[in-house]
Design a protein around this motif. Structure first.
Motif, short mmCIF file in Angstrom:
data_model
loop_
_atom_site.label_atom_id
_atom_site.label_comp_id
_atom_site.label_asym_id
_atom_site.label_seq_id
_atom_site.Cartn_x
_atom_site.Cartn_y
_atom_site.Cartn_z
N GLY A 220 46.17 21.36 52.49
CA GLY A 220 45.05 21.78 53.32
C GLY A 220 45.00 23.29 53.37
O GLY A 220 45.07 23.96 52.34
N ASN A 221 44.93 23.84 54.57
CA ASN A 221 44.92 25.29 54.75
C ASN A 221 46.32 25.86 54.97
O ASN A 221 46.48 27.07 55.14
CB ASN A 221 44.03 25.68 55.94
N ASP A 222 47.33 25.00 55.00
CA ASP A 222 48.70 25.44 55.26
C ASP A 222 49.42 25.78 53.96
O ASP A 222 49.20 25.14 52.92
CB ASP A 222 49.47 24.36 56.00
N ILE A 223 50.28 26.78 54.04
CA ILE A 223 51.08 27.16 52.87
C ILE A 223 52.54 27.35 53.27
O ILE A 223 52.85 27.65 54.43
CB ILE A 223 50.56 28.45 52.20
N VAL A 224 53.41 27.19 52.29
CA VAL A 224 54.84 27.43 52.44
C VAL A 224 55.28 28.25 51.23
O VAL A 224 54.87 27.96 50.11
CB VAL A 224 55.62 26.10 52.49
N ILE A 225 56.09 29.27 51.48
CA ILE A 225 56.61 30.10 50.40
C ILE A 225 58.12 30.00 50.39
O ILE A 225 58.77 30.22 51.42
CB ILE A 225 56.18 31.57 50.55
N VAL A 226 58.69 29.67 49.23
CA VAL A 226 60.12 29.48 49.08
C VAL A 226 60.71 30.61 48.24
O VAL A 226 60.16 30.95 47.18
CB VAL A 226 60.43 28.12 48.41
N ASN A 227 61.80 31.19 48.71
CA ASN A 227 62.56 32.19 47.95
C ASN A 227 63.96 31.66 47.70
O ASN A 227 64.62 31.15 48.62
CB ASN A 227 62.66 33.52 48.71
N VAL A 228 64.42 31.80 46.47
CA VAL A 228 65.81 31.49 46.13
C VAL A 228 66.51 32.82 45.82
O VAL A 228 65.96 33.65 45.08
CB VAL A 228 65.89 30.55 44.91
N TYR A 229 67.70 33.03 46.38
CA TYR A 229 68.39 34.30 46.27
C TYR A 229 69.64 34.20 45.40
O TYR A 229 70.25 33.14 45.29
CB TYR A 229 68.78 34.82 47.66
N CYS A 230 70.05 35.33 44.86
CA CYS A 230 71.20 35.38 43.97
C CYS A 230 72.51 35.11 44.69
O CYS A 230 73.51 34.79 44.07
CB CYS A 230 71.26 36.75 43.27
N PHE A 231 72.54 35.23 46.02
CA PHE A 231 73.76 35.01 46.78
C PHE A 231 73.85 33.59 47.33
O PHE A 231 74.48 33.33 48.35
CB PHE A 231 73.87 36.02 47.93
N ASP A 232 73.20 32.65 46.64
CA ASP A 232 73.22 31.24 47.03
C ASP A 232 72.49 31.04 48.35
O ASP A 232 72.92 30.25 49.21
CB ASP A 232 74.66 30.72 47.13
N GLY A 233 71.38 31.76 48.49
CA GLY A 233 70.57 31.64 49.70
C GLY A 233 69.20 31.05 49.39
O GLY A 233 68.74 31.05 48.25
N TYR A 234 68.55 30.59 50.44
CA TYR A 234 67.27 29.89 50.30
C TYR A 234 66.47 30.15 51.57
O TYR A 234 66.97 29.93 52.67
CB TYR A 234 67.57 28.40 50.14
N SER A 235 65.26 30.65 51.43
CA SER A 235 64.43 30.90 52.60
C SER A 235 63.09 30.19 52.45
O SER A 235 62.58 30.02 51.33
CB SER A 235 64.21 32.40 52.82
N VAL A 236 62.54 29.78 53.58
CA VAL A 236 61.26 29.09 53.60
C VAL A 236 60.37 29.75 54.64
O VAL A 236 60.74 29.85 55.81
CB VAL A 236 61.41 27.59 53.96
N TYR A 237 59.22 30.24 54.19
CA TYR A 237 58.24 30.82 55.10
C TYR A 237 57.15 29.79 55.35
O TYR A 237 56.52 29.28 54.42
CB TYR A 237 57.63 32.09 54.49
#
Length: 229
Positions: free
Chosen positions: A48-65
């Motif tokens: 729909g109008n919603d979005i999610v942005i995923v980042n994967v990091y080199c230090f074994d990290g994961y973020s979700v906006y």
């Protein structure tokens, strides 16, 4: 139906929404793969109008906006990213909406967590015709004594001036510029760390002003100059 967005699809969507608002995300997205960038992978989801942005990091990290207004969509998002989240040691969940983290649906799916407000600094496009305050100048290896005499508290996940000296200034890293606000007594009262991946846009990574110097407009002063690069 939820759709996973490739790099180009995510870029096109963010640009169509608001290039200025997503300037930081677009800069990171376009530079993914650069060895100086901690983000190794970036993709998104739309429903729909919603979005999610995923980042994967080199230090074994994961973020979700999360930019989600319809909380019913959270179930679909959770189903998409649940297995990926289990692969990483450090996970950061981000949203502009405090209400999201307090919603029963979010808590049921992602758990109840403490949350903190985090400052976001703007991205400057440096111009050559700007002016710099007379107290502001770039810090170099010749400023080692000044830098070493500067004291500040250590804050988790935040930069500090001593580390910036050892990591960027001493190694003459051209992708970083560290500026100091120096008073007439030759003492650093505050500093700004900026970085770039493509030398087109520079991100303000961190700003700090010594406690004794606060309230004098030093932090605001950073907004009034464009760096001479």
């Amino acid at each position: 139906m939820i759709k996973k967005l490739t790099k180009n699809e995510l870029s096109d969507l963010l640009i169509s929404r608001d290039t200025t608002k997503y300037l930081y995300e677009l800069n990171v997205l376009h530079n993914t793969g650069n060895p100086n960038l901690a983000v190794t992978e970036m993709y998104g989801y739309s429903i729909g109008n919603d979005i999610v942005i995923v980042n994967v990091y080199c230090f074994d990290g994961y973020s979700v906006y999360f930019e989600v207004s319809d909380f019913n969509n959270l179930q679909y998002i959770h189903d998409e990213i649940e297995n990926d989240m289990k692969k990483y040691k450090e996970i950061l969940l981000i949203s502009d909406s405090e209400q999201l983290f307090q919603s029963p649906v979010f808590i049921r799916l992602f758990g109840k967590h403490d949350f903190i407000e985090s400052e976001m600094y703007g991205m400057l496009h440096f111009e050559n015709n700007g002016k710099i305050d007379e107290h502001v100048r770039i810090l170099t290896t010749e400023d080692k004594e000044l830098i070493c005499s500067f004291t500040e508290p250590k804050i988790k996940y935040h930069e500090n001036l001593r580390n910036a000296y050892e990591t960027y200034i001493k190694n003459f890293d051209k992708n970083y510029a560290v500026y100091g606000y120096i008073d007439n007594q030759k003492e650093i009262l505050g500093y700004l760390i900026s970085n770039t991946y493509d030398r087109k846009y520079w991100d303000i990574a961190y700003i700090y002003v010594a406690e004794k110097a606060r309230g004098n407009g030093i932090a605001k002063n950073w907004q009034n100059f464009m760096l001479l690069m």
